[in-house]
Design a protein around this motif. Structure first.
Motif, short mmCIF file in Angstrom:
data_model
loop_
_atom_site.label_atom_id
_atom_site.label_comp_id
_atom_site.label_asym_id
_atom_site.label_seq_id
_atom_site.Cartn_x
_atom_site.Cartn_y
_atom_site.Cartn_z
N ILE A 306 0.58 -0.80 0.51
CA ILE A 306 0.11 0.48 -0.52
C ILE A 306 0.94 1.42 0.26
N LEU A 311 -2.39 3.90 -4.60
CA LEU A 311 -3.25 3.60 -3.94
C LEU A 311 -4.22 4.84 -4.85
N ALA A 349 -1.01 0.85 6.54
CA ALA A 349 -1.64 0.53 5.22
C ALA A 349 -3.21 1.09 6.15
#
Length: 529
Positions: A306, A311, A349
């Motif tokens: 992540i 993202l 994360a």
């Protein structure tokens, strides 16, 4: 006369509620891929998805006995004590049609094949690992032996037709003397060579509101000791991805031709390793955005994958759901499990996903063979800090979850060597262990009983289909009460063990504590209803 691909029934087992263990098995798409390969090579094929149809074992037997087929390939899933029921079903089918060749494929038979072929003589073969092209070779051989036309081509003139079943790599079977023989098959490296999986029951999936699964990769670059994914593929630390173009083309076809807009990647690890893995994910997001389609999707990944830029692009492309493999909030447990991640990475994360509007779901192991009071306390404080114990159902799963030791995982092998007479379940596929620290074993027993009780209360008090009813607020209040009570009782009981005020050596006392806590939660729920 078609080849039958069977997804067997999955009888409910009230004593087992760790559904997350089998979730990837229902989503792995092996049956759809085998069917697509068969049809590509003009082999008449029928998928019988008894699990999807909600058929009983008896209904499945009746349906199959009405048919004539030379080959039955079965996606065998481990169902704990209920697994034997599926073998009994296959025994009946074989007894009524002794000419049918019964083959098993999937994660469970890959690792238990020796025991299966030894104990169940009506099972003719087991496909080990990746099933598509081993199944194709098997089908070609069986059809050729029975004189059934299947559009032969030059590719059919291969060594296995001359050498019989023993020439088929990836297939375990018994020879004439009863010895089990198996020659491994290398996993395919170019996943784009696979046709898109068959989606025979597409409308029923939509009617049941089941997400459409996409498989973008196989394998994982991690080496977690609790996972059998890489051993299944016969390799270590190997991740293979389809090309982004190939993946998006499949999604576009499903979206434009069948109005499917909600997808979930069944990959064990959506991201490939390192920078190249993140760049691949960005490319996928960009290609979805270029095609200007309104779709949503989710995936599973490791916390170290992540990262903000990738993202952000994935969210713009339609990412709404992420399953994170946290596993633990205790540094020593993470080391034992060889996650190669840290507690801080877990926290970062979660926070980053929340910053982008995604509330993740989690893989978490509260108890493992080497758990200590310190590790359990660290896990509990972590869950409180990151605020993920949000409902009684979620909290009950998080607080009780115990590591399962399945054959094929490094931890299973370690446990089998560690104790001289390990207690194992059906066909030795699962090692049933006691936690090394007797205090934690007793605590786990208490908490599991309490969490199981809470989960059993939920269907009585809450709608599981999301339908609103006139007393929704009352049910929400009851759920909140159960959740708060469960968290409070967990902490209270853990503190009791830490203070040595609970006689954990006395099994009757442990049961008494469990029942008292269950009664306390039930009383709280009733008073708030």
């Amino acid at each position: 006369m078609p080849v039958i691909l069977l997804e067997p029934p999955r009888p409910e087992n009230p004593s087992r509620f760790e559904d997350v263990v089998n979730a990837p098995l229902s989503a792995c798409l092996f049956t759809g891929y085998i069917a697509a390969v068969f049809r590509k090579y003009k082999i008449e094929t029928e998928i019988v998805n008894a699990h999807l149809y909600d058929w009983s074992i008896e209904q499945t037997i009746v349906h199959l006995l009405k048919r004539s087929f030379p080959l039955l390939c079965v996606h065998m899933v481990y169902l704990w004590e209920m697994t034997h029921d599926i073998f009994d079903m296959l025994s009946v089918i074989k007894s009524k049609n002794n000419m049918v060749h019964i083959n098993l494929y999937g994660y469970y038979p890959t690792f238990a094949y020796k025991k299966i072929l030894t104990d169940f003589p009506f099972i003719d073969s087991v496909t080990i690992g990746e099933p598509e092209f081993t199944s194709l070779d098997l089908a070609r051989y069986i059809l050729s032996q029975r004189g059934i036309p299947h559009s032969p081509s030059s590719e059919d003139i291969s060594p296995f037709l001359k050498g019989g079943l023993k020439g088929i790599t990836g297939l375990a079977r018994r020879d004439k003397s009863g010895e089990i023989i198996f020659h491994p098959r290398h996993p395919m490296q170019d996943l784009d060579q696979l046709p898109y999986p068959d989606r025979q029951d597409r409308e029923l999936y939509k009617k049941k509101n089941i997400t459409t699964y996409i498989q973008g990769s196989r394998g994982c670059y991690g080496r977690c000791t609790f996972c059998y994914l890489n051993p299944f593929y016969g390799q270590i630390g190997q991740w293979r991805g389809r090309s982004v173009k190939n993946i998006v083309e499949e999604m576009l076809i499903l979206h434009r031709e069948y109005s499917i807009g909600n997808f979930y990647f069944s990959d064990a690890n959506f991201f490939g390793p390192g920078k190249s893995g993140r760049e691949r994910a960005i490319t996928l997001a960009e290609l979805i955005l270029i095609n200007d389609v309104n779709i949503h999707f989710g995936f599973e990944c490791r916390v170290n994958d992540i990262e903000e830029y990738s993202l952000s692009r994935l969210v713009m492309a339609g990412l709404t759901n992420v399953f994170l493999g946290l596993e633990s909030g205790d540094p020593e447990s993470l080391k034992r499990l060889k996650k190669h991640t840290t507690v801080d990475e877990n926290k970062k994360a979660i926070q980053l996903l929340r910053d982008y509007g995604i509330e993740p779901t989690f893989g978490f192991i509260m108890f493992e063979p080497h758990s200590t009071l310190e590790s359990v306390r660290n896990n509990f404080e972590f869950l409180k800090e990151v605020e993920i114990m949000t409902s009684s159902a979620v909290t009950a799963h998080l607080l009780h979850h115990r590591q399962t030791l399945f054959e094929g995982t490094p931890d299973y092998q370690s446990m089998m060597h560690e104790i001289s007479n390990p207690h194992t379940s059906f066909t030795r596929y699962e090692a049933l262990y006691k936690i090394h620290d007797p205090k934690i074993e007793a605590f786990s027993e208490i908490i599991t009983a309490v969490c199981r009780a809470v989960l059993s209360f939920i269907p009585k008090d809450f709608d599981c289909d999301g339908t609103k009813t006139s007393n929704t607020s009352a049910k929400s209040s009851s759920s909140d009460t159960a959740n708060n009570a469960l968290i409070t009782l967990f902490e209270k009981t853990l503190s009791g063990f830490e203070a040595h005020t609970i006689d954990y050596y006395n099994s009757d006392k442990v049961k008494e504590v469990s029942q008292k806590l269950i009664s306390e939660i039930e009383a709280n729920m009733q008073s708030s209803s």
